[in-house]
Enzyme design. Structure first.
Site, PDB file in Angstrom:
ATOM      1  N   TYR A 242       3.435   6.929   9.942  1.00  0.00           N
ATOM      2  CA  TYR A 242       2.622   5.754   9.605  1.00  0.00           C
ATOM      3  C   TYR A 242       3.479   4.643   8.999  1.00  0.00           C
ATOM      4  O   TYR A 242       3.341   3.471   9.372  1.00  0.00           O
ATOM      5  CB  TYR A 242       1.507   6.125   8.625  1.00  0.00           C
ATOM      6  CG  TYR A 242       0.428   5.055   8.531  1.00  0.00           C
ATOM      7  CD1 TYR A 242       0.547   3.988   7.649  1.00  0.00           C
ATOM      8  CD2 TYR A 242      -0.686   5.087   9.364  1.00  0.00           C
ATOM      9  CE1 TYR A 242      -0.412   2.984   7.575  1.00  0.00           C
ATOM     10  CE2 TYR A 242      -1.664   4.102   9.289  1.00  0.00           C
ATOM     11  CZ  TYR A 242      -1.512   3.058   8.398  1.00  0.00           C
ATOM     12  OH  TYR A 242      -2.466   2.044   8.343  1.00  0.00           O
TER      13      TYR A 242
ATOM     14  N   HIS B 148       0.853  -1.195   0.000  1.00  0.00           N
ATOM     15  CA  HIS B 148       0.000   0.000   0.000  1.00  0.00           C
ATOM     16  C   HIS B 148       0.880   1.233   0.000  1.00  0.00           C
ATOM     17  O   HIS B 148       1.686   1.421   0.904  1.00  0.00           O
ATOM     18  CB  HIS B 148      -0.910   0.010   1.236  1.00  0.00           C
ATOM     19  CG  HIS B 148      -2.122  -0.855   1.083  1.00  0.00           C
ATOM     20  ND1 HIS B 148      -3.325  -0.575   1.681  1.00  0.00           N
ATOM     21  CD2 HIS B 148      -2.310  -1.993   0.380  1.00  0.00           C
ATOM     22  CE1 HIS B 148      -4.209  -1.490   1.349  1.00  0.00           C
ATOM     23  NE2 HIS B 148      -3.629  -2.377   0.571  1.00  0.00           N
TER      24      HIS B 148
ATOM     25  N   TYR C 103      -9.603   5.401   6.717  1.00  0.00           N
ATOM     26  CA  TYR C 103      -9.801   5.812   8.114  1.00  0.00           C
ATOM     27  C   TYR C 103     -10.868   6.900   8.092  1.00  0.00           C
ATOM     28  O   TYR C 103     -10.685   7.947   7.473  1.00  0.00           O
ATOM     29  CB  TYR C 103      -8.511   6.395   8.699  1.00  0.00           C
ATOM     30  CG  TYR C 103      -7.430   5.384   8.995  1.00  0.00           C
ATOM     31  CD1 TYR C 103      -6.498   5.023   8.027  1.00  0.00           C
ATOM     32  CD2 TYR C 103      -7.337   4.796  10.251  1.00  0.00           C
ATOM     33  CE1 TYR C 103      -5.500   4.100   8.301  1.00  0.00           C
ATOM     34  CE2 TYR C 103      -6.334   3.867  10.538  1.00  0.00           C
ATOM     35  CZ  TYR C 103      -5.427   3.532   9.564  1.00  0.00           C
ATOM     36  OH  TYR C 103      -4.430   2.614   9.839  1.00  0.00           O
TER      37      TYR C 103
ATOM     38  N   LYS D  16       0.366   0.645  15.140  1.00  0.00           N
ATOM     39  CA  LYS D  16       1.718   0.692  15.714  1.00  0.00           C
ATOM     40  C   LYS D  16       2.004  -0.441  16.693  1.00  0.00           C
ATOM     41  O   LYS D  16       3.149  -0.613  17.105  1.00  0.00           O
ATOM     42  CB  LYS D  16       1.935   2.032  16.431  1.00  0.00           C
ATOM     43  CG  LYS D  16       1.987   3.204  15.490  1.00  0.00           C
ATOM     44  CD  LYS D  16       3.253   3.187  14.624  1.00  0.00           C
ATOM     45  CE  LYS D  16       3.042   3.920  13.322  1.00  0.00           C
ATOM     46  NZ  LYS D  16       3.252   3.079  12.144  1.00  0.00           N
TER      47      LYS D  16
ATOM     48  N   PRO E 244      -5.119   0.931  18.410  1.00  0.00           N
ATOM     49  CA  PRO E 244      -4.725   0.388  17.101  1.00  0.00           C
ATOM     50  C   PRO E 244      -4.865   1.364  15.935  1.00  0.00           C
ATOM     51  O   PRO E 244      -4.491   1.052  14.822  1.00  0.00           O
ATOM     52  CB  PRO E 244      -5.638  -0.823  16.920  1.00  0.00           C
ATOM     53  CG  PRO E 244      -6.727  -0.647  17.882  1.00  0.00           C
ATOM     54  CD  PRO E 244      -6.237   0.189  18.991  1.00  0.00           C
TER      55      PRO E 244
END
Ligand code: FAS
Ligand code: PHB
Length: 389
Positions: free
Chosen positions: A384, A72, A200, A296, A292
């Site tokens: 990220y 991704h 998200y 991480k 979550p």
């Protein structure tokens, strides 16, 4: 029995450490409370940082990951009915790989068994003795018989509810905790993922996350009340709520179907310091927990393993203890940055019961700044995809 390292916990931390040590000829035994099937039945993380991928490559267990994992190069952030893309590759040159923790753990177990390395399942009453001496040992019960393993070091990889952290005296331990007034209700369904990237989503009804495991296996989460139980939610109720929280044009193409797993995870930020006491070293969830949201948890366990593995390798191969002596300080530097990002990202996208109208306006402005500002997007992307080890 005597080994160089006793590893308590047969989750990803313990198995990755065990595999890396084995490849260096350092003898370690893994003690696991549950059965292998039970460990593999837990559905948890889904996104791997490049650093973790490198660790799995070094451990020789990345072949299926590269064959079946999804690269991704970015993610989608949705709020109300709007959605924007953050391009990890363009901003950092680095992607992430979507590959379930269950598969990582399965690959590590297969490698451990192929190597003939020892794992003892269904152990009970594990206790660590003499961690602050030069002769530590671990006792445990198995089938009603008590066993003792003498060792040089103990790696506490036994998660948040394990025995290792509790072995460090309260007068030595400093614990930092923040709990969140909501949980994540997650389902797994044999459906086509709604998007080729993760989404998200922040909505007036709460947070939602659209994720996946492969082209025919989707993973979805919605923020839920702490008082909820998975049984309170029918599949249809879940799908209807998810559709209300993601942009309409996405909801219209959402493929629904029966859930094959449904669970609720509470959200918590937690760190214990130090991560070492004498010859006991804490790794992964035994030392720290993150909500979550930032993906991480598993990835920070991997950087702990990196520091501890190299410290042990240098101890045995070079007689050099600097890595072990600096382990806690080095690991915590990265742990706290992961805690910060996870806390910030959770605060950005979730709805809090006590939020004021001003708080909501701050969230909207923060999301708009992330949408419009490249340096904010770069900072997001760097966190990220994984900060340097
Ligand atoms: P783990 O908890 O995975 O493994 C510890 C092992 O030790 C377990 O197998 C346990 O059975 C064993 N054990 C415990 N006590 C023992 C004892 N006394 N003796 C012997 N063995 C013992 N992270 C993400 O990045 N994304 C997510 O979506 C996500 N979802 C999660 C959902 C849940 C419900 C939980 C609990 C965690 C989630 N996490 C997520 C975080 C998770 O992935 C962890 O970071 C990851 O499992 C860390 O791995 P370990 O440190 O190996 O701990
Ligand atoms: C998942 O796919 O389970 C997942 C992905 C990203 C997260 C959390 C969970 O931040």
């Amino acid at each position: 029995m005597r080994v160089q390292v006793v590893i308590i916990g047969g989750g990803p931390s313990g198995l990755l450490l065990g595999q890396l040590l084995h490849k260096q000829g350092i003898e370690a035994v893994v003690l696991e409370r549950k059965t292998k099937d039970y460990v593999l039945s837990r559905i948890r993380a889904g996104v791997l940082e490049t650093g973790m991928v490198r660790m799995l490559e070094e451990a020789g267990v990345a072949e299926r990951l590269h064959r079946e994992g999804f690269v991704h190069e970015g993610t989608q952030i949705a709020f109300d009915d709007e959605m924007f893309h953050i391009d990890f590759k363009a901003l950092t040159g680095t992607p992430v790989i979507v590959y379930g923790q269950t598969e990582v753990t399965r690959d590590l177990y297969e490698a451990r068994e192929a190597a003939g390395a020892k794992t003892i399942f269904e152990v009970e009453n594990v206790a660590i003795h003499g961690a602050d001496s030069d002769a530590p040992y671990v006792t445990f019960d198995k089938n009603g018989t008590e066993h003792r393993i003498d060792c040089d070091f103990v790696a506490g990889c036994d998660g948040f509810h394990g025995v290792s952290r509790q072995t460090i005296p309260l007068g030595v331990r400093r614990e930092y905790e923040k709990t969140y007034p909501f949980g994540w209700l997650g389902i797994l369904s044999r459906t086509r993922p709604v998007h080729d990237e993760l989404i998200y989503a922040s909505s007036p009804r709460g947070f939602a996350l659209c994720s996946m495991r492969n082209e025919k296996l989707s993973r979805y989460y919605i923020q839920c009340a702490l008082s909820d139980h998975p049984g309170d939610w029918t599949d249809d109720a879940f799908w209807q709520e998810l559709k209300r929280r993601i942009p309409e044009e996405v909801a219209e193409r959402l493929e629904t179907g029966p859930s094959i797993e449904k669970s609720i995870a509470p959200l918590r930020s937690f760190v214990t310091e130090p991560m070492r006491w004498g010859r006991l070293f804490l790794c992964g969830d035994a030392a720290h927990i993150v909500p979550p949201t930032g993906a991480k948890g598993l990835n920070t366990a991997a950087s702990d393993v990196h520091y501890l593995y190299n410290g042990l390798r240098r101890h045995y191969q070079d007689g050099d203890d600097e890595g072990l002596d600096r382990y806690s300080e080095q690991a915590l530097l990265r742990v706290w940055k992961a805690e910060r990002f996870s806390w910030w990202f959770s605060g950005l996208l979730h709805r809090f019961p006590d939020q004021s109208p001003f708080d909501l306006k701050m969230q909207e402005a923060d999301i708009a700044f992330l949408r419009d500002n490249e340096s904010q997007q770069r900072a997001f992307a760097e966190n990220y995809v994984g900060l340097p080890y």
